[in-house]
Design a protein around this motif. Structure first.
Motif, short mmCIF file in Angstrom:
data_model
loop_
_atom_site.label_atom_id
_atom_site.label_comp_id
_atom_site.label_asym_id
_atom_site.label_seq_id
_atom_site.Cartn_x
_atom_site.Cartn_y
_atom_site.Cartn_z
N LYS A 58 0.83 -1.21 0.00
CA LYS A 58 0.00 0.00 0.00
C LYS A 58 0.87 1.26 0.00
CE LYS A 58 -3.40 -0.07 3.04
NZ LYS A 58 -4.09 -0.40 4.30
N GLU A 59 1.95 1.20 0.76
CA GLU A 59 2.85 2.36 0.79
C GLU A 59 3.51 2.56 -0.57
OE1 GLU A 59 3.31 4.62 3.17
OE2 GLU A 59 1.67 3.59 4.21
N LEU A 60 3.87 1.48 -1.24
CA LEU A 60 4.46 1.60 -2.58
C LEU A 60 3.46 2.20 -3.57
CD1 LEU A 60 6.46 -1.76 -2.97
CD2 LEU A 60 7.36 0.52 -2.45
N LEU A 61 2.22 1.74 -3.48
CA LEU A 61 1.19 2.26 -4.38
C LEU A 61 0.92 3.74 -4.10
CD1 LEU A 61 -1.29 -0.76 -4.27
CD2 LEU A 61 0.04 -0.03 -6.26
N LYS A 62 0.87 4.10 -2.84
CA LYS A 62 0.63 5.50 -2.47
C LYS A 62 1.81 6.39 -2.88
CE LYS A 62 -2.25 4.49 1.60
NZ LYS A 62 -2.29 4.54 3.08
N PHE A 67 -4.02 -9.32 -0.63
CA PHE A 67 -4.35 -7.89 -0.65
C PHE A 67 -5.85 -7.68 -0.54
CE2 PHE A 67 -4.85 -3.60 -2.12
CZ PHE A 67 -3.67 -2.96 -1.80
N LYS A 68 -6.61 -8.48 -1.29
CA LYS A 68 -8.07 -8.33 -1.25
C LYS A 68 -8.62 -8.76 0.10
CE LYS A 68 -12.28 -9.05 -3.89
NZ LYS A 68 -12.87 -9.57 -5.15
N ALA A 69 -8.04 -9.80 0.69
CA ALA A 69 -8.51 -10.27 1.99
C ALA A 69 -8.26 -9.20 3.07
CB ALA A 69 -7.81 -11.57 2.37
N PHE A 89 -7.46 -0.55 -5.52
CA PHE A 89 -6.87 0.34 -4.50
C PHE A 89 -6.18 1.52 -5.18
CE2 PHE A 89 -3.42 1.71 -1.72
CZ PHE A 89 -4.07 1.86 -0.50
N LEU A 90 -5.44 1.23 -6.26
CA LEU A 90 -4.74 2.27 -6.99
C LEU A 90 -5.71 3.26 -7.64
CD1 LEU A 90 -1.92 3.23 -7.87
CD2 LEU A 90 -2.13 1.77 -9.90
N GLU A 91 -6.81 2.71 -8.17
CA GLU A 91 -7.82 3.58 -8.78
C GLU A 91 -8.44 4.52 -7.75
OE1 GLU A 91 -10.61 0.99 -10.61
OE2 GLU A 91 -9.24 0.32 -12.18
N ASN A 92 -8.63 4.03 -6.54
CA ASN A 92 -9.23 4.85 -5.48
C ASN A 92 -8.28 5.98 -5.04
OD1 ASN A 92 -11.54 3.34 -5.47
ND2 ASN A 92 -11.00 2.15 -3.65
N LEU A 93 -6.99 5.79 -5.29
CA LEU A 93 -6.03 6.82 -4.93
C LEU A 93 -6.07 8.00 -5.90
CD1 LEU A 93 -2.89 4.68 -3.99
CD2 LEU A 93 -4.43 5.86 -2.43
N ALA A 94 -6.52 7.71 -7.14
CA ALA A 94 -6.51 8.75 -8.18
C ALA A 94 -7.54 9.84 -7.87
CB ALA A 94 -6.79 8.11 -9.53
N THR A 127 -8.87 -5.28 -4.81
CA THR A 127 -7.64 -5.72 -5.47
C THR A 127 -6.64 -4.57 -5.47
OG1 THR A 127 -8.35 -5.04 -7.67
CG2 THR A 127 -8.99 -7.25 -6.96
N PRO A 128 -5.35 -4.86 -5.74
CA PRO A 128 -4.37 -3.78 -5.84
C PRO A 128 -4.74 -2.73 -6.90
CG PRO A 128 -3.26 -5.89 -5.68
CD PRO A 128 -4.72 -6.18 -5.84
#
Length: 383
Positions: free
Chosen positions: A335-339, A367-369, A378-383, A374-375
């Motif tokens: 999550k930190e890498l994605l953020k 990740f989903k659990a 999660f990435l889309e939600n950050l945008a 999904t990753p």
């Protein structure tokens, strides 16, 4: 009934050994006690009730040396649990095996005799159970002496184990009052010893009766005693697996206190609270979870902490089993890498690999659990 009780006890004891010997090898001593008592029950069943020469030949006499082991195993298990020592921590511990070795030597001619010879002995015993007084004996010790010394040895060791408990209670009275784990394990040891003492005393009383009454009469009168003893030894391993698995982690003793002081962490409540924080600090700083094959053994080797202490710390202080903690912290790293924008230079699969996940499927599933998405989501939600 004795047959099913004995088989059930062996199965549950095997489960204890399989799932715990890597964490706390003293569990092997406990399993040994349960299994050996179960073989006694099987021998009694096939010799007295089933009366099949084949099975009588297999069980009668061949397992008798092992019946000298429950007492020493009980004592070593109690001592090791109270002091946090490993199995056979000193060469002097081998002296506790002397009765077993002597009986192996005593029974060697019979044990290594032909199966046809044992079948002949079995047929004579099945024809008249009173023949156990003389047949299938060793060349050094008579059956009568063996019958008496086996339960007597267990009683002696059980009393020695109670003495260890008394000394521990006098020394650690404060911990027994304040720490639930210490109290739980202490009560378990007391229960185990008292049940063993009851069973051994019962067997000794029945053995003494053999000298003044026919064997078949004593056997008939002992059915209830054998069933009660068998049920007790079937319930104990089952209770460990289902209700009290914490017992198998032993009594937490903070042998790691010297190193822990360097971190300026303060222990609260549990003796291993400080150790748990040291473990967590090591994981946070060194990030060993980034390696796909990260396991308990890596922490054990890096910090020189007993494995059962590490398992206890995760399960009951950090409130996550090791595998769950490892999954959680890897997801947090991903999550930190994605953020942080790593997805601009790494693929989603690459981020999973950089976070220590051994495969794409394990990354996505874990990740989903943990996050409910999904990753990619999660990435889309950050945008």
């Amino acid at each position: 009934m004795i047959l099913y009780i004995s088989l059930f006890s062996i199965i549950t004891s095997a489960i204890i050994a399989i799932y715990n010997w890597r964490i706390n090898r003293n569990a092997l001593l406990l399993t040994g006690i349960f299994v050996i008592f179960s073989t006694y029950g099987l021998t009694h069943y096939f010799t007295v009730y089933y009366q099949d020469p084949f099975w009588t030949a297999i069980f009668y006499g061949n397992f008798s040396p092992y019946w000298y082991l429950p007492g020493p195993l009980l004592y070593l298990y109690t001592r090791n649990t109270l002091t946090d020592k490993p199995v056979f921590s000193s060469w002097k511990d081998t002296f506790h095996l002397l009765p077993f070795v002597i009986q192996v030597i005593n029974m060697a001619p019979y044990i290594f005799s032909s199966f046809d010879y044992k079948l002949g002995i079995a047929r004579l015993i099945n024809a008249d159970i009173n023949n156990v007084r003389t047949l299938g004996a060793g060349f050094l010790i008579s059956p009568g002496i063996s019958f008496v010394t086996r339960p007597s040895l267990i009683i002696i060791y059980a009393c020695a184990s109670i003495f260890l408990l008394i000394k521990y209670r006098q020394k650690e009275r404060k911990n027994l009052t304040s720490n639930k784990q210490n109290k739980l394990v202490y009560n378990w040891l007391l229960t185990l010893i008292l049940v063993t003492l009851f069973v051994a005393a019962n067997f000794l009383a029945l053995t003494i009766k053999l000298y003044v009454a026919p064997v078949n009469k004593v056997v008939l009168e002992s059915v209830l005693a054998y069933n009660i003893s068998g049920i007790a030894y079937a319930i104990l391993p089952l209770a460990l697996i289902v209700f009290f698995p914490k017992i198998l982690y032993g009594i937490p003793i903070a042998t790691f206190a010297v190193k822990a002081k360097k971190t300026n962490l303060v222990a609260v409540g549990d003796p291993l609270t400080e150790t748990a924080k040291v473990i967590e600090a090591y994981i946070q700083k060194e990030k060993p979870y980034l390696y796909p094959d990260f396991a308990l053994e890596d922490i054990e080797e890096a910090l020189d902490i007993p494995k059962h202490h590490i398992t206890y710390c995760f399960a009951y202080i950090l409130n996550k089993k090791f595998t769950a903690y490892r999954s959680w912290i890897r997801v947090e790293h991903a999550k930190e890498l994605l953020k942080g924008g790593s997805a601009d230079s790494l693929s989603i699969d690459g981020i999973g690999s950089q976070s220590g996940f051994p495969s794409r499927s394990s990354f996505y599933a874990t990740f989903k659990a943990e996050t409910g998405m999904t990753p990619s989501q999660f990435l889309e939600n950050l945008a």
